[in-house]
Structure formats: C-alpha cells, structure tokens
Design a protein around this motif. Structure first.
Motif: not given
Length: 443
Positions: A382-383, A385-393
């Motif tokens: 899930e998004p 505070d430090d990344k605004p997008y769904y996903g890791l890979q």
C-alpha cells in the motif's frame, strides 16, 4: 429443388429434437486464453479437458507465451480493443489501472459456489476496484530465500529467521564452488519490468529506497538504489552463473532444480517445483527463508513483494459468459482438488485461498506452505508517507511499464559489465525523469 415431407406427430417431435441438437452444436463457442509459460499455467492447460467435459459447447484455445512477450501482447491487444483474447493472464500491476480505464469486465458471473469470501483478503483487494473483482487469482506469491540445506551445513551456516543481505553475501561466498558447477547465488538478470526489475525494485526497497519519492521524483540515484545494485552486481559477478543477464525466473528455476544454485531469492511459487522429485535433483535439500533485509528496520517492514498471476476478461470480448465460466473453473476450490488428485497436494496453485492453508493434507505435503503464507501476509504494497503508489516491485501507474522496461535494460548492462553501476543508475534516473515529466507527475 424442394422436398415435401409428411411427418406423424412422433416423427415431428424427433425431427424437432434433431434440429435443436444441431442448432446447439452450431452454437459452440471457442474462447482464447492468453497465458504465461510458467509451470502452473502449463499444468492448467494440460487439464483443459476437465473444463470442456463439464462445459459442453465451450472449447479452449491456448496462446502460451514467455513472460515479457505475453505482457506486450495483452497490453497491445486490450489498449487497441484488438479482441485477440477472451481471457488474459495479468497481474496486480495491470488490474487497478486497466479496470479504471474500463478495459476489464467485472467478474460477476463466477457462480454461487465460487466462494469469493475464501480468497485471501490482500490478494482479493489487489485485484478489486471499488469492491468489484476484475481478475481472479490463479496463484499468488511473495518472496522466499530458497537455499540448499546440505551446502549450508557443509559451510557451517544456518539460515536466520530474518536474513540480512550481509548474511546472504557471506553465504554466497562460502557456498560457491564454481569448479564443480555450483554457484553461491542465482538472481534474475533478464531485462523487463516484471523480470529483473521485479526483483531489483524489491531489493532496492529492502535497502530503504523506492522508485519515486512522495513528490513523484525518481529515486534511482539515491543511496538505497546504489547500495542495492552495487551489491547485486558484485554478488552475481563473483558467485553467480555465467550469462546471468539472460536469466529470468524460469532459467533460474532450471538452474536451482539441477542443483547448481546454493541460494535463489525469488517468487515463493517456485517452492513446489524445486521440492518435486520429478522436476528437481535436490528435492529433499531445499530450505525456505524470508526475503533478506538491507536496513535495520527491515524485519518488520513488509518489504517482500506481493503478486498474483490472475485471469481477467477484456471488456471487448464477445464471449464473456463462456470466459467467466472458464475463470470460475480455473480459480475454484474444485480446481485445487483436481490438481491434488492428479499431481499431489504439494503441486496445487498456492497463495490464493484461505481454505488451502487450513487444509492439513496440504500443510503436510508442502513444507513451504507456512513460509509462503507468512510472506504473503507480511507484504505491504500500500502507499505510505514515503511512496505515493501501490506496489513494491512495481509502481501501479501506467507509465511504469515503459520506465521499468527501459531501466531494466540499464541494469542488465551493469550486470553484464557493459556499463558501470553509476552510469546505469544515472541513465535510469534520466529515463524516469523524462517519462514522469511527460506524464505530468513532475515539472
């Protein structure tokens, strides 16, 4: 020429039945399924007769492709409304994007017995938009560290409950025996947003880095990315197999199954194949560890990826009812039972249904079951505070597919020695910055 025929009532009824049967035969439907050449999908293709017997009048035509080619074909087909496929094999990256663009049909004809509530919540959520399921998971995965227990014992090593990348580097050095064809570590090198970047994006996250920061600025020149790619290239150069820049999931699966890899960090779905005596030369020597971490807070961070190869129906298909019948069959509990009867419980598609991990027959047959479900449950795409997008890979935005593919070429060049790590990351930063500016995310 005309022929006059007089029929008695009984004969007329028989003729009517014959005409009805003939009309039904003429109304037979052929659906085309596009899928990836992974072993679980190949097995599904081999069981097609079960579906066709249960659904007379529906015939399945298969198009089975290598992963990168499949992604290109289905993306082009659905974006142009080409109509080549009635069922597409896609993943957690495509579903939210394509559903919002009205490219996918909601799966609302799976049948009363499908038991949608049995789907693992995080997987169902990843494949849904506004509570509507747009793809049904065929198998789901996270990341495991697969390793040779015999080689670890010989080297005096013990896999920690939570390995670090420092430990992985030490283990790769101590277990490598290239003179005898054993490599300390095997990792993805084949370029592609779902091949090497699937692994490297996750590895960078394990070092605290993201694809983009909270303001959508690309982060390829950050400390985390540099630490991850420097270690990756160093490990693979010293302890990995030759030609690693051409190796994707399937190539490394083959190497590990042949006993040529002391460690392999990749999708948890690989576990059933490397422990299958018919497909692996080291089935009794495989251990299962967690995904490594590169930072001090990694053990509780959920930095292992979450993915589900899933079946979806493009909105342009003219055979949606038949397509959804197929998807219902292929992703049902009954299909799981069919595979168990044909191939054994250890070989059923993992990671999609809660009931599977409550089934003692499966838990007894699959030594990797607990490690797999623990990895899936700890993944947190899930998004934040430090990344605004769904996903890791991956980053679930339309632009990522092009960015990931282009950046993957740069990472493969660094791995093969055609360019330096710093040059590859600099080029990656430039590529991503250009595309994110074009997309209006940054100025």
């Amino acid at each position: 020429m005309s022929i006059k025929v007089c029929l008695r009532a009984g004969a007329a009824l028989g003729a009517l039945v014959a005409v009805t049967v003939s009309a039904t035969a003429q109304e037979s439907t052929t659906i085309t399924v596009g899928t990836v050449n992974n072993s679980d999908m190949v097995r599904m293709q081999g069981l097609t007769s079960d579906f066709e017997e249960k659904n007379p009048g529906i015939t399945v035509n298969w198009v089975t492709l290598e992963e990168n080619i499949l992604r290109q074909r289905v993306t082009t087909d659905i974006a142009t409304n080409g109509g080549q496929f009635d069922v597409m094999t896609i993943g957690t990256y495509e579903v939210p994007i394509w559903a919002k663009q009205d490219w996918l049909a909601p799966l609302d004809q799976l049948g009363d017995s499908y038991d949608m509530d049995d789907l693992i919540p995080s997987i169902r959520n990843a494949l849904s938009v506004e509570d509507n399921l747009y793809a049904a998971p065929f198998y789901a995965e996270s990341v495991l560290t697969l390793y040779r227990k015999d080689l670890f014992e010989e080297a005096g090593l013990e896999m920690p409950e939570q390995p670090t990348w420092d430990f992985i580097a030490e283990a790769a050095e101590k277990t490598a025996d290239k003179d005898n064809g054993v490599y300390g570590i095997c990792l993805r090198g084949k370029p592609g947003w779902g091949e090497n970047m699937g692994f490297l994006g996750n590895m960078a996250r394990e070092f605290g880095a993201n694809y983009f920061d909270a303001d959508w600025q690309p982060q390829f020149e950050s400390e985390g990315w540099k630490n991850a790619i420097t270690l990756y290239v160093d490990l693979m150069t010293k302890y990995g197999p030759p030609g690693a820049a051409s190796n994707g999931f399937n190539e490394n699966l083959s190497l590990f199954g042949q006993g040529k890899c002391a460690m392999w960090i990749d999708a948890s779905v690989a576990a059933s194949f490397v422990t299958d005596p018919e497909q692996s030369q080291v089935p009794d020597q495989v251990g299962f560890g967690a995904a490594p971490c590169g930072t001090s807070d990694c053990p509780n961070s959920g930095y292992n990826w979450l993915w589900a190869w899933s079946l979806a129906v493009p909105n342009g298909s003219q055979k949606q009812e038949a397509a959804q019948k197929f998807i219902s069959w292929a992703t049902s509990k009954e299909y799981t039972q069919l595979v168990a009867e044909q191939e054994g419980w250890a070989n059923v598609p993992p990671g999609t249904r809660q009931s599977l991990y409550e089934n003692q027959e499966y838990l007894d047959a699959a030594p990797f079951a607990q490690a797999t479900i623990d990895a899936i449950n700890s993944a947190d795409p899930e998004p934040t505070d430090d990344k605004p997008y769904y996903g890791l890979q991956f980053a679930a935005i339309p632009e990522f597919q092009g960015i990931g593919t282009a950046v993957g070429q740069q990472m493969a060049s660094a791995l093969s020695g055609s360019t330096s790590v710093d040059q590859a990351l600099s080029q990656a930063q430039a590529i991503a910055t250009r595309e994110m500016t074009r997309g209006g995310y940054i100025e």
